[in-house]
Design an enzyme around this catalytic site. Structure first.
Site, PDB file in Angstrom:
ATOM      1  N   LYS A 244       0.860  -1.181   0.000  1.00 34.25           N
ATOM      2  CA  LYS A 244       0.000   0.000   0.000  1.00 34.25           C
ATOM      3  C   LYS A 244       0.893   1.227   0.000  1.00 34.25           C
ATOM      4  CE  LYS A 244      -3.469   2.354   2.811  1.00 34.25           C
ATOM      5  NZ  LYS A 244      -4.421   2.209   3.921  1.00 34.25           N
ATOM      6  N   LYS A 297      -2.129  -1.582  -3.859  1.00 33.49           N
ATOM      7  CA  LYS A 297      -2.991  -0.404  -3.816  1.00 33.49           C
ATOM      8  C   LYS A 297      -2.150   0.853  -3.814  1.00 33.49           C
ATOM      9  CE  LYS A 297      -5.730   1.782  -0.249  1.00 33.49           C
ATOM     10  NZ  LYS A 297      -6.016   1.785   1.145  1.00 33.49           N
TER      11      LYS A 297
END
Ligand SMILES: NCc1[nH]cc(CCC(=O)O)c1CC(=O)O
Ligand SMILES: [Zn+2]
Ligand SMILES: [Zn+2]
Length: 374
Positions: A244, A297
Site C-alpha cells: 500500500k 494499492k
C-alpha cells in the site's frame, strides 16, 4: 499483397459504386503490376507471421486475446457505513458514491445482488460526537456500524462475501492508522495488538474476510495467530494490503471516511511510491506471516507491483484496489471530454488484470454489473 489489405472492407462498402469500381480497377492494376513480387513474398515465412489482424478480426476473437477477462465474481464493492442509521449522503469528491446508514444498506444492495454482486468491503464512518479517541475504541464497538452491518448482511444475503477493512484511522482522534507514542510516531507493537483485536471482532461477527490496511509491521502474523487460537482460522480469509503506497490518491476516501490525519502524513508506514523493492519485501513477508490474499494499492500507477505480487505469490490470489483518487480521475477525465467513462473503466481494469490481479476492489462495481454479462 492482397486486395483487402489495400482497401478495408468497410471503407470499400461505404464508397459510392463508381468510386468502388475505380478503386477496384486501380487495385487490380496495382496487383498485376506487382504480380512477380507478390508471388515471391508469399513464400517467405516472415511475411506470414506479419499478418496479425486475422487473429482478432472478430469481437469474440478479440476477447480471446486476453489472458483473463473481467467477470462479476472478480469485483469487490466498497461501502461506507455511517453510524447514523438513516443517512444516505452523496460523497462530493467520490462521484456517485454514498455514505449510508444501516437502514439504507439492504435497499441499496438488493438490486445489485440481483445483478450479480458477489462481494463488498466495509468501511465504518463514525460521525457521532466525541466518538474518536487515541485508541480508536469505536472500531470494534459491537453496536458500531461495521459489526452491525456484518451481522445484517450475513442475515439478509447468505451468499454475499463480506470483507471488513481493518484499520484505526477512521476511529482515532489523530486520524493515524495505529496507536501513537508521545512523540507522534506509531507504536508498532501496541498498534498490532489493537488491530488484531479489531480484526478478531469482525471475524467473530461473521466477516468472511478481514483486510488490515494499517501497514503496521507484523499485523498479519498477529491476526493469523489470534484466528488460530480462537479456532476460526479455517473459515476466515486474511487479505493483506501488503503493498500500500502513500501518495495523493486516497483524498476522496479520506473525505468519505473522515480519516484525514490531523497532523503529519502516512509516509512512515505506507510505502514510498518509488519503493518497488520495499513492496516486494512486504509481499514476501506477508506471505510468510500467513496472508491468504495479497493486495496492491493503488492499482493503475502500480501495475509493476501487481505483476511482482503475482510472481512472488504464484500460489496466492492477487487483489488490486482501484482507489478513490483513480476513480475520481476517470470520472473527471470523462467529464472533461477526454474519453468515454465506460471505455476507460474497462481499459484501466483490463490493465489491472493483465498485470496479474484476479480480484479488483472497485467503485465501478455497480456499473460493471450493468455492463458485464457474467
Ligand atoms: N487505512 C484506511 C484506508 N483503507 C483504504 C483506504 C483507501 C481507499 C481509497 O482511497 O479508495 C484507506 C485510506 C488511507 O490509507 O488513507
Ligand atoms: Zn483502512
Ligand atoms: Zn488507516
Amino acid at each position: 499483397m492482397s486486395f483487402s489489405s489495400l482497401v478495408s472492407d468497410l471503407a470499400y462498402r461505404d464508397r459510392p459504386k463508381d468510386d468502388r469500381q475505380s478503386t477496384m480497377t486501380r487495385a487490380t492494376s496495382y496487383a498485376r503490376s506487382h504480380a512477380s513480387t507478390a508471388a515471391t513474398s508469399v513464400s517467405i515465412s516472415g511475411d506470414i507471421s506479419s499478418q496479425l489482424h486475422g487473429g482478432y478480426s472478430h469481437p469474440l476473437a478479440r476477447s480471446w486475446q486476453a489472458e483473463r477477462q473481467l467477470t462479476k465474481s472478480m469485483l469487490i464493492y466498497p461501502l461506507f457505513i455511517s453510524d447514523s442509521p438513516d443517512e444516505e449522503t452523496l460523497i462530493p469528491s467520490l462521484p456517485s458514491q454514498h455514505r449510508r446508514g444501516l437502514n439504507k444498506l439492504i435497499p441499496h444492495l438488493t438490486p445489485l445482488i440481483h445483478k450479480g454482486l458477489k462481494s463488498v468491503i466495509l468501511f465504518g464512518v463514525p460521525l457521532g460526537p466525541n466518538i474518536k479517541d487515541a485508541l480508536g475504541t469505536a472500531a470494534d464497538d459491537p453496536h458500531g456500524p461495521v459489526i452491525q452491518s456484518i451481522r445484517l448482511l450475513r442475515r439478509h444475503f447468505p451468499t454475499l462475501f463480506i470483507v471488513a477493512d481493518v484499520c484505526l484511522c477512521e476511529y482515532t482522534s489523530h486520524g493515524h492508522c495505529g496507536i501513537l507514542r508521545d512523540d507522534g510516531s506509531l507504536n508498532n507493537s501496541l498498534s498490532v495488538d489493537r488491530i488484531s483485536d479489531v480484526a478478531m471482532a469482525y471475524a467473530e461477527a461473521g466477516a468472511h474476510c478481514v483486510a488490515p490496511s494499517d501497514m503496521n509491521d507484523g499485523r498479519i502474523r498477529a491476526i493469523k495467530l489470534k484466528l488460530i487460537e480462537a479456532g476460526i482460522a479455517h473459515k476466515v480469509v486474511l487479505m493483506s494490503y501488503s503493498a500500500k503506497f502513500s501518495g495523493c490518491l486516497y483524498g476522496p476516501f479520506r473525505d468519505a471516511a473522515g480519516s484525514c490525519p490531523s497532523f503529519g502524513d502516512r509516509k512512515c508506514y505506507q510505502l514510498p511510491p518509488g519503493g518497488r523493492g520495499l513492496a516486494r519485501r512486504a509481499i514476501h513477508r506477508d506471505i510468510q506471516e500467513g496472508a491468504d490474499i495479497i493486495m496492491v494499492k493503488p492499482a493503475s500507477s502500480y501495475l509493476d507491483i501487481i505483476s511482482d505480487a503475482k510472481e512472488i505469490g504464484k500460489d496466492l490470489p492477487v487483489a488490486a484496489y482501484q482507489v478513490s483518487g483513480e476513480f475520481a480521475m476517470i470520472h473527471a477525465g470523462a467529464k472533461a471530454g477526454v474519453f468515454d467513462l465506460k471505455t476507460m473503466a474497462f481499459e484501466s481494469t483490463e490493465g489491472i488484470l493483465r498485470a496479474g490481479a484476479t480480484i479488483v476492489v472497485s467503485y465501478f462495481t455497480p456499473e460493471f454489473l450493468d455492463w458485464l454479462e457474467n
